[in-house]
Every structure is written in C-alpha cells, then in structure tokens.
Motif scaffolding. Structure first.
Motif, mmCIF file in Angstrom:
data_model
loop_
_atom_site.group_PDB
_atom_site.id
_atom_site.type_symbol
_atom_site.label_atom_id
_atom_site.label_comp_id
_atom_site.label_asym_id
_atom_site.label_seq_id
_atom_site.Cartn_x
_atom_site.Cartn_y
_atom_site.Cartn_z
ATOM 1 N N PRO A 169 151.599 51.337 -52.988
ATOM 2 C CA PRO A 169 151.073 52.481 -52.238
ATOM 3 C C PRO A 169 149.979 52.054 -51.272
ATOM 4 O O PRO A 169 149.408 50.964 -51.380
ATOM 5 N N ALA A 170 149.681 52.918 -50.324
ATOM 6 C CA ALA A 170 148.591 52.643 -49.382
ATOM 7 C C ALA A 170 147.260 52.669 -50.133
ATOM 8 O O ALA A 170 147.127 53.340 -51.160
ATOM 9 N N PRO A 171 146.257 51.924 -49.664
ATOM 10 C CA PRO A 171 144.946 51.919 -50.342
ATOM 11 C C PRO A 171 144.359 53.320 -50.424
ATOM 12 O O PRO A 171 144.468 54.115 -49.490
ATOM 13 N N TYR A 172 143.747 53.625 -51.551
ATOM 14 C CA TYR A 172 143.153 54.941 -51.783
ATOM 15 C C TYR A 172 141.763 54.995 -51.162
ATOM 16 O O TYR A 172 140.914 54.133 -51.419
ATOM 17 N N ASP A 173 141.527 56.015 -50.330
ATOM 18 C CA ASP A 173 140.234 56.207 -49.667
ATOM 19 C C ASP A 173 139.552 57.398 -50.322
ATOM 20 O O ASP A 173 139.899 58.558 -50.063
ATOM 21 N N ALA A 174 138.583 57.130 -51.201
ATOM 22 C CA ALA A 174 137.920 58.198 -51.951
ATOM 23 C C ALA A 174 137.145 59.134 -51.039
ATOM 24 O O ALA A 174 137.099 60.350 -51.266
ATOM 25 N N VAL A 175 136.516 58.600 -49.986
ATOM 26 C CA VAL A 175 135.723 59.436 -49.080
ATOM 27 C C VAL A 175 136.628 60.406 -48.322
ATOM 28 O O VAL A 175 136.330 61.602 -48.203
ATOM 29 N N ALA A 176 137.757 59.894 -47.811
ATOM 30 C CA ALA A 176 138.689 60.764 -47.085
ATOM 31 C C ALA A 176 139.276 61.825 -48.011
ATOM 32 O O ALA A 176 139.462 62.986 -47.615
ATOM 33 N N ALA A 177 139.559 61.436 -49.262
ATOM 34 C CA ALA A 177 140.091 62.401 -50.222
ATOM 35 C C ALA A 177 139.060 63.482 -50.526
ATOM 36 O O ALA A 177 139.396 64.664 -50.654
ATOM 37 N N LYS A 178 137.771 63.098 -50.620
ATOM 38 C CA LYS A 178 136.699 64.058 -50.895
ATOM 39 C C LYS A 178 136.537 65.049 -49.750
ATOM 40 O O LYS A 178 136.286 66.241 -49.968
ATOM 41 N N GLU A 179 136.694 64.565 -48.513
ATOM 42 C CA GLU A 179 136.564 65.447 -47.357
ATOM 43 C C GLU A 179 137.681 66.493 -47.323
ATOM 44 O O GLU A 179 137.467 67.635 -46.921
ATOM 45 N N GLU A 180 138.886 66.097 -47.748
ATOM 46 C CA GLU A 180 140.007 67.038 -47.713
ATOM 47 C C GLU A 180 140.018 67.951 -48.927
ATOM 48 O O GLU A 180 140.340 69.135 -48.817
ATOM 49 N N PHE A 181 139.632 67.406 -50.099
ATOM 50 C CA PHE A 181 139.617 68.189 -51.334
ATOM 51 C C PHE A 181 138.249 68.025 -51.989
ATOM 52 O O PHE A 181 137.993 67.021 -52.668
ATOM 53 N N PRO A 182 137.335 68.974 -51.806
ATOM 54 C CA PRO A 182 135.946 68.832 -52.295
ATOM 55 C C PRO A 182 135.836 68.640 -53.802
ATOM 56 O O PRO A 182 134.830 68.090 -54.273
ATOM 57 N N PHE A 183 136.815 69.077 -54.572
ATOM 58 C CA PHE A 183 136.704 68.969 -56.030
ATOM 59 C C PHE A 183 136.940 67.547 -56.530
ATOM 60 O O PHE A 183 136.727 67.245 -57.703
ATOM 61 N N ILE A 184 137.372 66.630 -55.677
ATOM 62 C CA ILE A 184 137.663 65.259 -56.103
ATOM 63 C C ILE A 184 136.360 64.488 -56.301
ATOM 64 O O ILE A 184 135.420 64.581 -55.496
ATOM 65 N N ASP A 185 136.309 63.706 -57.371
ATOM 66 C CA ASP A 185 135.149 62.866 -57.675
ATOM 67 C C ASP A 185 135.204 61.622 -56.801
ATOM 68 O O ASP A 185 136.145 60.826 -56.882
ATOM 69 N N VAL A 186 134.215 61.440 -55.953
ATOM 70 C CA VAL A 186 134.209 60.312 -55.032
ATOM 71 C C VAL A 186 134.041 58.986 -55.760
ATOM 72 O O VAL A 186 134.335 57.915 -55.208
ATOM 73 N N GLU A 187 133.559 59.029 -57.010
ATOM 74 C CA GLU A 187 133.374 57.804 -57.776
ATOM 75 C C GLU A 187 134.692 57.272 -58.347
ATOM 76 O O GLU A 187 134.757 56.133 -58.806
ATOM 77 N N PHE A 188 135.724 58.110 -58.332
ATOM 78 C CA PHE A 188 137.004 57.662 -58.893
ATOM 79 C C PHE A 188 137.681 56.685 -57.937
ATOM 80 O O PHE A 188 137.817 56.947 -56.742
ATOM 81 N N VAL A 189 138.089 55.550 -58.494
ATOM 82 C CA VAL A 189 138.821 54.539 -57.732
ATOM 83 C C VAL A 189 139.961 54.038 -58.615
ATOM 84 O O VAL A 189 139.740 53.755 -59.797
ATOM 85 N N PRO A 190 141.168 53.923 -58.091
ATOM 86 C CA PRO A 190 142.272 53.397 -58.903
ATOM 87 C C PRO A 190 141.952 52.021 -59.458
ATOM 88 O O PRO A 190 141.204 51.237 -58.852
ATOM 89 N N LYS A 191 142.493 51.714 -60.615
ATOM 90 C CA LYS A 191 142.187 50.469 -61.305
ATOM 91 C C LYS A 191 142.509 49.249 -60.449
ATOM 92 O O LYS A 191 141.787 48.253 -60.466
#
Length: 426
Positions: free
Chosen positions: A392-414
């Motif tokens: 999969p494409a690299p996960y961008d926690a900041v971009a995910a947080k901007e689109e979905f505010p409920f997402i924890d920005v500290e979460f990063v895939p293993k």
C-alpha cells in the motif's frame, strides 16, 4: 567425427557401419544420417510387425468365414422405417438379409426440413443419452445400384445388444405439462411426475423413469413461452407483456425516452409504490450482470421498511458500442425521475461504488445524503486486506487527521514505525 553410436533400442555402442542410413529427411535426422537403432534391432522390429500383421489377417479371415457360415433370415422387401422398427425390437444375436426400398427417404427428409420447428439456442428437445458400446462382432453389408431404389442388405450381430429404451416424454405427460404450465413451475411438475411414476413402478415392477428433468423443462418452456414471448425483440416483448398483463400482476410500465445505443424497459410495482412511496426514507439501488442471455443489466430500487426491503421498481438496460459516453447514467436519471414523480423522496440513498448510479442519485435527489452500501464497503475492504502481495501507499497521519478529525495522529502502521513518514515527505 565419432566412429561409434549408441543404439536407442539395445543401448549398445556399435560402429556406424552397423546402422542403416535414413532414406529421407525426418524430424529426427536428415537423409543419409544413421538411424537411431542398429540394423539388428531394426530387423527384429520389422519381424514383429510382420508377425502382428499376419495374425490380423488370420483373424479377419476367420471372422469372415464365421459370417459366411451363418444361416441368414430373409426378411423380404421392406420400407426402411419398418426395418428399423423391427431391428430395435430384437435383442438376441441376429443374422438377417433384406431388400430395402429407399425411394421415399429423400421426400421425407425434404418434408421434415420444411416443417421442422426451430429450436432456441441452448435448448434441446430431448435427452441425448449415449448408448452402451461394446465389440458385438457384427457387420453390415450393403449392395447399392444407380439403376434401382432397392438396397440389398445383410446384417449380422454376434452378441445381443441392450434393448432400446424410448426416452421421449410420453404423450400423457406432455398433455399434463401443457395443462399445468401456467400454474406450476417446471420443478413442481417434475416432482409430481417422479412421484406418480415411482408409485406405478412399485405396483407394476416397471423399469426406472427413462426420461429426465430436462425433457420436462423443455416442454414446460414451450407451453409458457406462448404467453410471455410476444415479439422477437426482448424489449418490445416485455413492453407488450406489461401493457397486456401488467394489471394482473400489479405492474406498471414506465415510459422512458431512449438514448442512442441503448435498449431499456422499466416498470414499478403498483401496490408497493402506492403503499410505501410517501414513507421511503432510505432508497437503495443495485444491479445484476450476466444473469440473462440477452446481456441486459437489471437495476432494482429497494426501499427500507423497518429493517426489511420493499422492491419498488426495476429497469432492464443494454448498451451497445454505439452508445455515447454517459448514456447509461442519463437512462438511470430518467428511471429515478419517474420514481420521484410518483412521490418517492428519500432522505438517504445507497449504492455500491458505481459512479453512474451515484451521479444519477445525486442528480435526482440532490438534498438526500448519499451513502455507499455497507455490505459492498465491507466486501471491498476484505478483498483489499487479503492482498498481501500489494504494497500500500505510505500512510500519512497528518493528512488523515485533516480529513477525519477523530483519527489519532500518533497512530502509525507497524511497517512504518521505524521510518515514519513526515508531513514534509508527504
């Protein structure tokens, strides 16, 4: 150049002079090159072939002598049909001769071709069971002449054949199917026939049913097709059926303006629309593909009724190569507009991720909140998660947080915990 060669037959290494040259070019070598087996092995192979051929000739001669010793029963002069009927009744070894009149065969074949009913593709009028095959030691000898229509025939069977079994559907059951086809499905009729035939077999010790369910289905289809096939074109046929019989089944035809390169027919269930149109809060639409021989897509609209689905309307549509871009979406919009005019005003619309369906729903009910079908979403998610080989494409926690505010920005895939993706890299 080597002076020795290994024989492929005896595996002995011998001088090239012990191998005969090839007489012509083959896939295994050119003309003049030594053969693969030595001359000694080649002679032994030829001797085995001569011996086998001699045994075949002796066997053929013995068989012919045995045939000549038989006393043949003279059946006299017969029509071909009468002769065939007679032979099908015989099960014992037989040796007969006859003079067969074939003068009527050409006329009969021509008449059959004129009046033979055309069978739809994929449908067979009867079962085609392959007969048992075995070496019966029989033979057929015919003497023909261009001077007469009489064929001299001599037929011999050394072993008894299995008795002929007629697998055509009896006239009794054909009449029963014709009388009950409109009220019962083919499977129901078949089960009734099996039950009756089993009772008869127990009472009379009859053999098992010789015909099969396919024969019953074929005659059931012939009886029903007269009612629903009203035109060779399936769309015209469906429209005529709805116009003539729609009231009987509480169905109403929806008149749709066509698009170049498309064929469509739509209808709604009158009782369901009248009883539930004003109460429709959620309206779902989905389609089936490759479920009929005409390559039509079937779109169905279903209203939610206290957790159950109520089918409201349906549309069959087929597009050709001549259809313009967006033709199917425009046909869907006209189909849904007809439902809106019947009083259907949903608050939520649901489809799978088919953009023609999504855009049509949004165009007809712009204020309704559109959602993807939960089942389709789960299905797509499971399919994607099962693909372990696709990175999969690299996960961008900041971009995910901007689109979905409920997402924890500290979460990063293993897989990215050792080298997390920074916002700058994203």
């Amino acid at each position: 150049m080597p002076q020795n060669k290994k024989c492929e037959q005896c595996h002995a290494h011998k001088a090239l002079t012990k191998f005969k040259p090839r007489k012509f070019d083959t896939s295994r070598g050119k003309k003049g090159e030594p053969l693969g087996i030595c001359a000694t092995c080649a002679e032994k192979k030829a001797a085995r072939k001569r011996k086998a051929r001699a045994l075949e000739v002796d066997s053929e001669a013995a068989t012919e002598d045995a045939h000549n010793r038989h006393a043949y029963t003279d059946l006299g002069e017969k029509q071909l049909a009468d002769l065939l009927d007679l032979l099908t009744e015989l099960t014992e070894p037989l040796h007969v001769q006859a003079r067969v009149d074939v003068s009527q065969i050409a006329a009969q074949n021509q008449d059959q071709r004129k009046h033979k009913e055309k069978i739809p593709r994929g449908i067979k009028p009867r079962d085609s069971r392959r007969g048992e095959r075995f070496a019966c030691g029989g033979w057929l000898h015919l003497v023909l002449s261009d001077k007469t229509d009489i064929i001299e025939l001599r037929l011999s069977h050394g072993q008894a054949h299995l008795p002929y079994v007629d697998i055509l559907l009896p006239e009794e059951w054909r009449a029963y199917i014709a009388a009950n086809a409109r009220d019962h499905m083919a499977g129901q009729i078949w089960r009734h026939i099996v039950r009756v035939e089993d009772e008869r077999r127990r009472e009379t010790s009859k053999s098992p049913i010789p015909f099969r369910a396919k024969a019953v289905y074929y005659h059931w289809l012939l009886a029903c097709r007269k009612d629903w096939k009203l035109h060779p074109n399936p769309v015209v046929s469906a429209q005529r059926f709805l116009e003539q019989h729609g009231d009987q089944y509480h169905l109403k035809l929806i008149n749709l303006e066509g698009e170049p390169g498309t064929e469509a027919v739509a209808f709604y269930v009158e009782d369901f629309v009248q009883g539930w149109a004003a109460h429709t809060q959620e309206l779902a639409m989905d389609s089936t593909w490759n479920t009929n021989g005409g390559n039509f897509e079937l779109f169905a609209t279903i209203a939610d009724a206290n957790g159950s689905g109520v089918p409201l309307a349906f549309m069959f549509i087929r597009t050709s190569d001549g259809a313009t871009m967006g033709a199917k979406q425009r046909m869907l919009e006209r189909f849904l507009t007809a439902l809106r005019d019947l009083g259907i005003q949903p608050e939520f619309t649901l489809t799978d991720k088919d953009w023609s369906e999504i855009n049509a729903m949004r165009a007809v009910w712009p204020k309704a909140k559109h959602q993807l079908c939960f089942w389709h979403a789960l299905h797509a998610l499971k399919q994607r998660l099962c693909k372990n080989k696709d990175t999969p494409a690299p996960y961008d926690a900041v971009a995910a947080k901007e689109e979905f505010p409920f997402i924890d920005v500290e979460f990063v895939p293993k897989a990215q915990q050792e080298n997390p993706l920074s916002p700058q890299e994203g």
